[in-house]
Scaffold this motif. Structure first.
Motif, mmCIF file in Angstrom:
data_model
loop_
_atom_site.group_PDB
_atom_site.id
_atom_site.type_symbol
_atom_site.label_atom_id
_atom_site.label_comp_id
_atom_site.label_asym_id
_atom_site.label_seq_id
_atom_site.Cartn_x
_atom_site.Cartn_y
_atom_site.Cartn_z
ATOM 1 N N GLU A 199 0.835 -1.208 0.000
ATOM 2 C CA GLU A 199 0.000 0.000 0.000
ATOM 3 C C GLU A 199 0.865 1.252 0.000
ATOM 4 O OE1 GLU A 199 -3.795 -1.794 2.569
ATOM 5 O OE2 GLU A 199 -2.185 -0.673 3.569
ATOM 6 N N LYS A 200 1.966 1.230 0.762
ATOM 7 C CA LYS A 200 2.855 2.389 0.805
ATOM 8 C C LYS A 200 3.481 2.666 -0.552
ATOM 9 C CE LYS A 200 4.269 2.297 5.696
ATOM 10 N NZ LYS A 200 5.418 2.080 6.624
ATOM 11 N N GLU A 201 3.870 1.602 -1.254
ATOM 12 C CA GLU A 201 4.476 1.786 -2.578
ATOM 13 C C GLU A 201 3.469 2.389 -3.558
ATOM 14 O OE1 GLU A 201 7.798 -1.819 -2.509
ATOM 15 O OE2 GLU A 201 5.740 -2.228 -3.177
ATOM 16 N N LEU A 202 2.235 1.929 -3.488
ATOM 17 C CA LEU A 202 1.196 2.479 -4.365
ATOM 18 C C LEU A 202 0.946 3.940 -4.037
ATOM 19 C CD1 LEU A 202 -1.007 2.175 -6.501
ATOM 20 C CD2 LEU A 202 -2.533 1.323 -4.694
ATOM 21 N N ALA A 203 0.843 4.262 -2.753
ATOM 22 C CA ALA A 203 0.604 5.643 -2.347
ATOM 23 C C ALA A 203 1.769 6.535 -2.764
ATOM 24 C CB ALA A 203 0.399 5.720 -0.837
ATOM 25 N N ALA A 204 3.005 6.018 -2.699
ATOM 26 C CA ALA A 204 4.172 6.814 -3.076
ATOM 27 C C ALA A 204 4.131 7.166 -4.565
ATOM 28 C CB ALA A 204 5.455 6.059 -2.744
ATOM 29 N N ILE A 205 3.693 6.230 -5.390
ATOM 30 C CA ILE A 205 3.556 6.521 -6.822
ATOM 31 C C ILE A 205 2.523 7.624 -7.033
ATOM 32 C CG2 ILE A 205 2.805 5.591 -9.042
ATOM 33 C CD1 ILE A 205 3.869 2.848 -8.042
ATOM 34 N N MET A 206 1.396 7.498 -6.358
ATOM 35 C CA MET A 206 0.324 8.471 -6.525
ATOM 36 C C MET A 206 0.747 9.863 -6.071
ATOM 37 S SD MET A 206 -2.943 6.225 -5.235
ATOM 38 C CE MET A 206 -3.705 4.964 -6.258
#
Length: 408
Positions: A199-206
């Motif tokens: 989830e953190k990796e996805l949020a970082a991309i966003m």
């Protein structure tokens, strides 16, 4: 007339806000507003900067129903106040034990101003609502109240929202930009969404994409997936997203002080038929509510349109439970704050007006399970909607990011 430097908006914007504030104060029978909060100081005085994260620094504003406003700040902020349009700015001296003292010379100055303006026996509106609190220490605020025993102190938040709920063209343009940036960031994340990503990796991309596109701040970006499907407003964790998971994004960036707050969902792999069914139901409810939006419509009608969709689909028990439990709103207004008034509530008697910006976000649980926190999954979208003269405009529009369930 003072020269403004690095002003948030042109002087005329603030003059219009002050004139509308004075009209609202007279209409509500309040002699003055005493304001302390970060976003109220930005909106009414133009203080876009300030040491707000240091709680012991105060910025205090008196907006009278008649007469001129007075801004009070601690000595040392003379340069910062150059961005403020208000002419009457006063500075209190710092406490001798700077940074370590529990004392403040602010209270004495406020009392002097109230007495000078003959407000010490008047009706004073302060930030006393659930969504708006006084930014002063308890001892300092208590001393202030003790110094005006003949004043009638009331919650002035309704008067504040009466003014702030109607966005100017300049404010709307910032919110339009925030929506565009936020949608581009979420789309970038969903395009790269894969099983095994956290989830953190996805949020970082966003959030990285939003910053690259011009976002000013990142303050609320909820990303939650799989077993956390019912963790409303869950912040991203190290959970590794699995095949078959539903992933929900809720939030948005801040652009020059103004929020975006919208919601989209993705499935990792083809969704189950029941997941697609309830996602479609949530989408239908949101658009039914949005299509109700136009000037003159009570907020409760927008709420009812969404719940009617659930009822027609056979989930009236879900609607009834929400109303009985008190979960009786499908959205809120938006601006300098993430949640503003008026809210889209079953009891909402406020009338929609041109220039209001709303977040419309009904939801339904899988199979209509209640209490909703016991459901295994929930489904919902959220759009940012501007009330226009002839209806509405969706700021988080389809051409920016699809309303369909994203499949990764």
């Amino acid at each position: 007339m003072k020269e403004l430097m690095a002003a948030d908006f042109p002087r005329d914007e603030y003059l219009d806000r002050f004139q509308r504030t004075q009209a609202a104060l007279c209409e509500d029978g309040i002699d003055a507003l005493f304001l302390t909060g970060r976003h109220n100081l930005r909106y009414f005085a133009g203080l876009r900067d300030g040491a707000w994260d240091a709680a012991h620094f105060y910025f205090l504003l008196v907006l009278p129903a008649t007469g001129d406003p007075v801004l009070m700040v601690g000595a040392g902020f003379q340069r910062l106040v150059k961005q403020c349009w208000i002419e009457d700015v006063r500075y209190w001296p710092p406490a001798k034990a700077f940074y370590m003292s529990k004392e403040s010379n602010a209270v004495a100055m406020v009392l002097d101003v109230l007495r000078e303006q003959r407000l010490a026996q008047g009706k004073l509106g302060m930030e006393l609502g659930a969504e708006m609190q006084v930014h002063m220490g308890h001892e300092h605020f208590s001393a202030l109240l003790a110094g005006i025993p003949d004043a009638k102190v009331v919650d002035g938040s309704a008067t504040v929202w009466k003014v702030r709920s109607i966005k100017s063209p300049a404010e709307i343009e910032r919110m339009r930009t925030a929506a565009r940036i936020s949608a581009s960031g979420v789309r970038a994340g969903f395009e790269r969404l894969r099983a095994g990503m956290t989830e953190k990796e996805l949020a970082a991309i966003m959030t990285g994409a939003m910053c690259a596109a011009g976002a000013s701040e990142q303050r609320f970006n909820a990303v939650y997936a799989g077993p956390r499907a019912m963790w409303a407003d869950g912040m991203p964790t190290d959970y590794a997203i699995q095949p078959g998971d539903l992933v929900q994004y809720d939030g948005g960036c801040v652009y020059e002080g103004y929020w975006c707050d919208f919601k989209r969902m993705a499935a990792v792999g083809a969704p189950r038929p029941d997941q697609q069914r309830f996602y479609n139901l949530a989408k239908e409810g949101m658009f039914a509510a949005i299509e109700t939006v136009r000037p003159g419509v009570p907020c409760r009608d927008v709420f009812r349109a969404a719940f009617d969709v659930n009822d027609r689909a056979g989930f009236s028990d879900f609607s009834a439970w929400c109303l009985e439990f008190g979960w009786s709103a499908i959205g809120h207004s938006l601006g300098l704050d993430l949640h503003e008034q008026p809210g889209l509530s079953a009891m909402g008697e406020a009338i929609l007006e041109v220039g209001m910006v709303l977040c419309v976000e009904p939801f339904i649980t899988l199979d209509g399970v209640t209490p909703f926190w016991e459901a295994s999954e929930k489904f919902g979208l959220e759009d940012v909607v501007l009330v226009t003269a002839d209806g509405y405009e969706i700021l988080t529009a389809e051409e920016m990011i699809t309303h369909d369930l994203w499949v990764a």
